[in-house]
Scaffold this motif. Structure first.
Motif, mmCIF file in Angstrom:
data_model
loop_
_atom_site.group_PDB
_atom_site.id
_atom_site.type_symbol
_atom_site.label_atom_id
_atom_site.label_comp_id
_atom_site.label_asym_id
_atom_site.label_seq_id
_atom_site.Cartn_x
_atom_site.Cartn_y
_atom_site.Cartn_z
ATOM 1 N N UNK A 371 -14.174 -7.902 10.232
ATOM 2 C CA UNK A 371 -14.564 -6.986 11.309
ATOM 3 C C UNK A 371 -13.399 -6.119 11.771
ATOM 4 N N UNK A 372 -13.684 -4.847 12.034
ATOM 5 C CA UNK A 372 -12.655 -3.920 12.526
ATOM 6 C C UNK A 372 -13.205 -3.045 13.646
ATOM 7 N N UNK A 373 -14.173 -3.555 14.417
ATOM 8 C CA UNK A 373 -14.758 -2.763 15.492
ATOM 9 C C UNK A 373 -13.904 -2.875 16.752
ATOM 10 N N UNK A 374 -14.317 -2.177 17.792
ATOM 11 C CA UNK A 374 -13.573 -2.187 19.047
ATOM 12 C C UNK A 374 -13.829 -3.461 19.835
ATOM 13 N N UNK A 379 -9.870 -7.689 13.283
ATOM 14 C CA UNK A 379 -8.790 -8.541 12.792
ATOM 15 C C UNK A 379 -7.451 -7.857 13.001
ATOM 16 N N UNK A 380 -7.430 -6.527 12.806
ATOM 17 C CA UNK A 380 -6.193 -5.764 12.921
ATOM 18 C C UNK A 380 -5.685 -5.749 14.357
ATOM 19 N N UNK A 381 -6.579 -5.921 15.314
ATOM 20 C CA UNK A 381 -6.212 -5.998 16.735
ATOM 21 C C UNK A 381 -5.837 -7.428 17.114
ATOM 22 N N UNK A 382 -6.663 -8.368 16.674
ATOM 23 C CA UNK A 382 -6.482 -9.764 17.083
ATOM 24 C C UNK A 382 -5.185 -10.366 16.572
ATOM 25 N N UNK A 985 -4.891 4.095 16.283
ATOM 26 C CA UNK A 985 -5.761 3.173 17.022
ATOM 27 C C UNK A 985 -5.515 1.725 16.615
ATOM 28 N N UNK A 986 -5.578 0.830 17.579
ATOM 29 C CA UNK A 986 -5.247 -0.574 17.339
ATOM 30 C C UNK A 986 -6.300 -1.315 16.521
ATOM 31 N N UNK A 987 -7.534 -0.885 16.562
ATOM 32 C CA UNK A 987 -8.589 -1.636 15.881
ATOM 33 C C UNK A 987 -8.762 -1.223 14.428
ATOM 34 N N UNK A 988 -8.197 -0.064 14.051
ATOM 35 C CA UNK A 988 -8.452 0.440 12.710
ATOM 36 C C UNK A 988 -7.183 0.779 11.938
ATOM 37 N N UNK A 989 -6.019 0.446 12.478
ATOM 38 C CA UNK A 989 -4.767 0.796 11.806
ATOM 39 C C UNK A 989 -4.404 -0.283 10.799
ATOM 40 N N UNK A 990 -4.753 -0.020 9.534
ATOM 41 C CA UNK A 990 -4.417 -0.964 8.469
ATOM 42 C C UNK A 990 -2.922 -0.842 8.183
#
Length: 1004
Positions: A371-374, A379-382, A985-990
């Motif tokens: 998951x990569x939603x807001x 995962x990229x945020x968590x 963005x924190x949720x989508x920055x791979x």
């Protein structure tokens, strides 16, 4: 006795000297010293010409006077080569060989692919850039678009390290208010328009031609406003031999940079220093020390294999290839694999009057993601916000977690919330060309493409996401099919009169139908266990009509048809004066009944000044050509069949007195019978030049691109219309810019060559208007950075007089006496009156743009004997990035109020009670300029080995070697396309990765 020995010794020495004399004389005779002078046609000596004995390394270079001396046996062949001149081979039959080299016209005679045909480079009147296969970027790429980064002036590409991500790409600036496909170039593969790039492996590409100005793209009419990229794939040979080629590589990806979040010790120290009670967020008796980034990230391993077979003769040629790519992402749970197969067969018949070919191409791609939603579900945020004091699992092996909303264990997200997509593509193409008369050809192209997507999602019974945690396992599965059918027929007539007047005419007709988005899906939940995942959903115990309705609301069959008439006329007088005119008329069912037809004309001319008599005696220019063109193209990409039509759908439920539930049907889209094309008109002026025997060549371009009738979804009154929004043509956008390309060979010796290419691009984008008398909007808010306590606080505005990506922010003014953030305060007249701790919307100001002032690419190729080294630099300058990641994690209340981790520098740079530290302001607007050594490749060519290997080359490549930037974020290469460019963005920055590749190319 001594005298006898001395005499014998003297006799032996005399004999040895005589033998050596004979040997040296024979050697000198065999070597046959050859000398001479190498000049051009004007008699000027050429310096640095390579003079080599054919098939050997024996040779020399000419001196400042063009002279050379080399020892070569009689009967052998000398090869004379020099950049800018045609190579000559001369058999040695005397001791003096004076050579005159002729200028190499290969570059000028290079075939350039244009719409529905091709022409030589010297006859091109518009702006077209050709990139050969050997000049494409090298790396672990999943899309051919990534191969062009930094290679084409005006083409702005931002790559991603996400194996399932797509590069953002735009050509000469954004020219639409619709995102996605509507802002990207149009792709043509082997003459078939609108083909998916997933059908082409990078190893199968022969060349890519980028049509940059409207005089070149107008032949594709309503789909060409953002430029056209034409991909030509490799075909069969004609030498009667069969060739087998293999190329492959293995690669390792490692994350280049991560955020410096607080460690467990730093969190505890910060809490103690600021009297924070964190006991409710972790087990104080058993605190953990978890590096969550390390738990999520890994070294990604990838491998790629391509094998092809091609051959043929003058009558029949063939090519078949098979490519397999397996790419593992550096974020656990992400990756993709793709199998691509291509086949091509071409033959002649009826005394070579008929050429026909067929090709069948297919690909299957499997993509996996988490998951990569807001709202914390990414995962990229968590991996950044999850508290390091918490363990990965509980003592019983279950995932550690708390019930706090939007706070999820990243390891749980990776393992319990899985997303898998399978894409299947099948394409068949048949082509026929009838040579009616010499110079007159009739062409027929038929193509069929079937594209299927299968989306599989499963949230297990152990999922921590609030929406699924209580559902005891939920499976979502849907499928979508797109079908595209095309028929194109056109004639080409070319004739030269009196060896001076060259005329070319092309007339054509095309028909296409696209049946898109034909799909359906099912949502089921409450399973007995998680063993079956999303398979056998009939074993679920519950389904919800609302869930199914939401899933299927986006799967609505859209059938679009288009027919077109088009033509082109070319005229050339002795390749000195050239003129081209095109026109295309398109009719599309996508638009309103009053505006379904559009006409897209263009005209361009060029003057090859170098061919004039007054240029014959000058010694400055070796090539000089002036080009001027103007054309109009359209933008119909990204439309479904319903934009201009009245649409009804479900708007809710009602329960009649008799009982039961029934859907309420109502208007969901207004009809607009006047909806029409977005039109882009572009003026282009170009100058091509060459110096120093064409060792220095280049192009300078200026363009003025203006787009009108922009389509946007405007608010309208429900007193006048059934629904509150309507798609309408209103706005205007302009793009103006300069582009420079320089190609040079600074050094060329017998063993060493350095060639370099530099391209620079500047574009100024501006929204000219957003309103008219019927549809009006003052500005459009864009880019919500999704920051705690500041929801729906946008940081960009679409507004007249400013570019797309215009940042509009509060101005951070530092801290007050209590260490709290304050901002500039403006009165109603726009005057600065001081600072405030409670800024409102009236305090926002224009604060820079995401649009780069300069985009550049610099490629260097070094060859020494059989070694080669390439170094490719690229970057941008003058753009701004909003660092939403740093803004989000600079919020002290995340830790004190939610138990989420924050950046380590928060402890030293700001007050623990600064509740406004994360406010979306100029504090987090940063310079996005960077210079990157994007690719460094070292290769060795073994050449022919034995009787079976015709050529063998091995190489090692490193991508993203280093980056020079002042940006504080993870990576400055952020998305520069769409309507919200420049957002980190924190949720989508791979995470950006550095990859290391080892590869081999073999020909049998």
């Amino acid at each position: 006795m001594l005298n006898v020995q001395s005499e014998r010794k003297r006799t032996w020495m005399q004999g040895l000297c005589f033998v050596l004399f004979l040997l040296s004389s024979t050697l000198a005779f065999a070597q046959n010293q050859v000398r001479g002078v190498v000049t051009d046609k004007a008699g000027e000596p050429l310096i640095g010409v390579n003079v080599l004995e054919k098939g050997t390394t024996n040779g020399t270079v000419t001196d400042i006077d063009g002279k050379y001396t080399v020892n070569v046996p009689k009967g052998k062949t000398l090869v004379f080569s020099f950049i800018g001149f045609a190579t000559q081979e001369i058999k040695v039959d005397s001791k003096v060989l004076n050579v005159t080299l002729n200028e190499d016209t290969e570059t000028l005679d290079e075939v350039v692919v244009v719409g529905y045909g091709s022409m030589t480079r010297k006859d091109v009147t518009s702006s077209i850039t050709t990139v050969k296969a050997e000049d494409l970027n090298v790396g672990v790429y999943t899309s051919p678009a990534q191969l062009l980064q930094g290679k084409v002036p005006g083409l702005t590409i931002a790559n991603t390290s996400d194996p399932n991500g797509a590069a953002s790409i735009s050509l000469r600036g954004a020219s639409s208010l619709r995102s996605g496909e509507a802002m990207e170039p149009y792709y043509v593969i082997d003459g078939v328009p609108g083909v998916s790039l997933s059908l082409v492996a990078p190893e199968d590409i022969e060349s890519i031609d980028v049509l940059r100005d409207a005089s070149a793209t107008a032949i594709y009419g309503s789909k060409a406003a953002n430029g056209v990229i034409i991909v030509t794939t490799k075909k069969g040979g004609k030498n009667g031999k069969t060739n087998v080629n293999y190329s492959g590589y293995v690669a390792w990806d490692k994350t280049m940079k991560t955020l410096d979040m607080m460690t467990a010790d730093e969190v505890l120290a910060y809490a103690d220093a600021n009297d924070l009670d964190l006991s409710s967020y972790y087990d104080v008796n058993h605190p953990a020390n978890t590096d969550w980034q390390n738990e999520v990230l890994r070294t990604g391993f990838s491998h790629n294999h391509n094998i092809s077979i091609n051959g043929g003769n003058e009558k029949t040629s063939y090519n078949a290839s098979l490519n397999y790519l397996d790419r593992q992402g550096t974020v656990r749970g992400t990756g993709m694999d793709r199998l691509t197969a291509r086949s091509f067969l071409q033959s002649k018949a009826f005394n070579d009057r008929l050429d026909f070919s067929i090709s069948l191409n297919a690909s299957v791609t499997n993509s996996e993601n988490g998951p990569t939603s807001n709202e914390g579900r990414s995962v990229l945020d968590a991996m950044n916000y999850y508290l390091p004091l918490n363990p990965v699992t509980n003592e019983d092996g279950s995932w550690y977690g708390r019930t706090t909303s939007q706070y999820y264990n990243p390891a749980s997200l990776i393992n319990e919330d899985r997303y898998k997509t399978t894409q299947k593509l099948l394409q068949g193409v048949a082509k026929a060309t009838v040579h009616i008369l010499d110079g007159l050809d009739w062409n027929l192209n038929l193509s069929y493409q079937n594209e299927q997507y299968i989306y599989n999602n499963y949230h297990s019974s152990k999922s921590q996401i609030v929406d699924y945690a209580s559902r005891n396992g939920q499976a979502d599965r849907s499928t979508v099919e797109n079908i595209k059918k095309q028929m194109e027929t056109y004639i080409n007539w070319d004739h030269t009169f009196n060896e001076a007047h060259k005329v070319g005419v092309m007339l054509g007709y095309s028909w296409e139908q696209s049946d898109n988005n034909d799909g359906f899906g099912l949502v089921a939940y409450n399973f007995y266990n998680d063993d079956l995942s999303y398979y056998n959903m009939a074993l679920a115990n519950n389904i919800s009509l609302d869930d199914i309705s939401n899933l299927n609301s986006s799967h609505l069959l859209s059938t679009l048809r288009m027919i077109s008439y088009y033509g082109r006329v070319n005229y050339s007088y002795k390749s000195k004066y050239l003129l081209q005119a095109t026109v295309r008329r398109d009719g599309s069912s996508a638009f309103g009944v009053n505006n379904r037809w559009g006409t897209f004309p263009s005209v361009s001319a060029s003057w090859r000044i170098i061919e004039e008599d007054f240029m014959k005696d000058q010694n400055v220019f070796d090539d000089l050509k002036l080009r001027v063109g103007y054309g109009v193209s359209g933008n119909s990409l990204g439309f479904d069949a319903f934009y201009a039509r009245q649409v009804y759908g479900s708007t809710g439920w009602f329960t009649p007195s008799a009982g039961g539930n029934y859907r309420v049907l109502g208007a969901t889209r207004n009809a607009n019978p006047d909806l029409k094309w977005e039109k882009t008109g572009m003026l282009n002026v170009g100058l091509d030049f060459g110096f120093f025997k064409n060792r220095l060549t280049g192009t300078i371009e200026y363009y003025d691109k203006r787009t009108s009738d922009l389509i946007y979804n405007y608010r309208v009154s429900t007193l006048l219309y059934p629904y509150s929004e309507m798609w309408a043509n209103v706005g205007d956008i302009s793009n103006k810019g300069f582009e420079i390309t320089i190609n040079a060979v600074p050094v060329q010796t017998k063993d060493f060559t350095w060639s370099t290419t530099l391209n620079l691009s500047h574009n100024k984008n501006k929204v000219e208007s957003l309103s008219n008398s019927e549809y009006s909007v003052k500005y459009i808010e864009m880019a919500d950075p999704n920051i705690n306590s500041y929801s729906n606080k946008y940081v960009q505005r679409l507004m007249e007089g400013a570019p797309i990506g215009q940042f509009y922010l509060w101005e951070w003014a530092g801290y007050d006496e209590n260490g709290m953030s304050v901002f500039n305060d403006y009165d109603e007249n726009g005057n600065l009156v001081g600072t405030t701790d409670a800024p409102d919307d009236g305090d926002r100001r224009m604060a820079g743009s995401a649009q780069p002032k300069l985009t550049y690419g610099w490629n260097n190729e070094f060859t020494w004997k059989k070694w080669s080294l390439s170094a490719f630099f690229q970057g941008v300058a003058g753009n701004k990035i909003f660092n939403a990641i740093r803004a989000s994690y600079s919020d002290p209340s995340l830790l004190s109020s939610f138990g989420k981790n924050i950046l380590a520098d928060v402890a030293t740079e700001q007050h623990a009670n600064d509740s406004r530290a994360q406010a979306p302001s100029t504090r987090y607007l940063e310079n996005g300029s960077y210079l990157r050594l994007s690719t460094l490749t070292l290769g060795y060519n073994f050449g022919k080995l034995g009787n079976y290997v015709n050529n063998l080359r091995v190489y090692a490549t490193c991508n993203n070697v280093f980056t020079i930037t002042g940006y504080k974020g993870i990576d400055p290469e952020v998305n520069l396309g769409g309507l919200e460019p420049g957002m980190d963005m924190r949720n989508s920055n791979y995470p950006r990765t550095r990859s290391f590749m080892v590869g081999v190319n073999m020909n049998f």
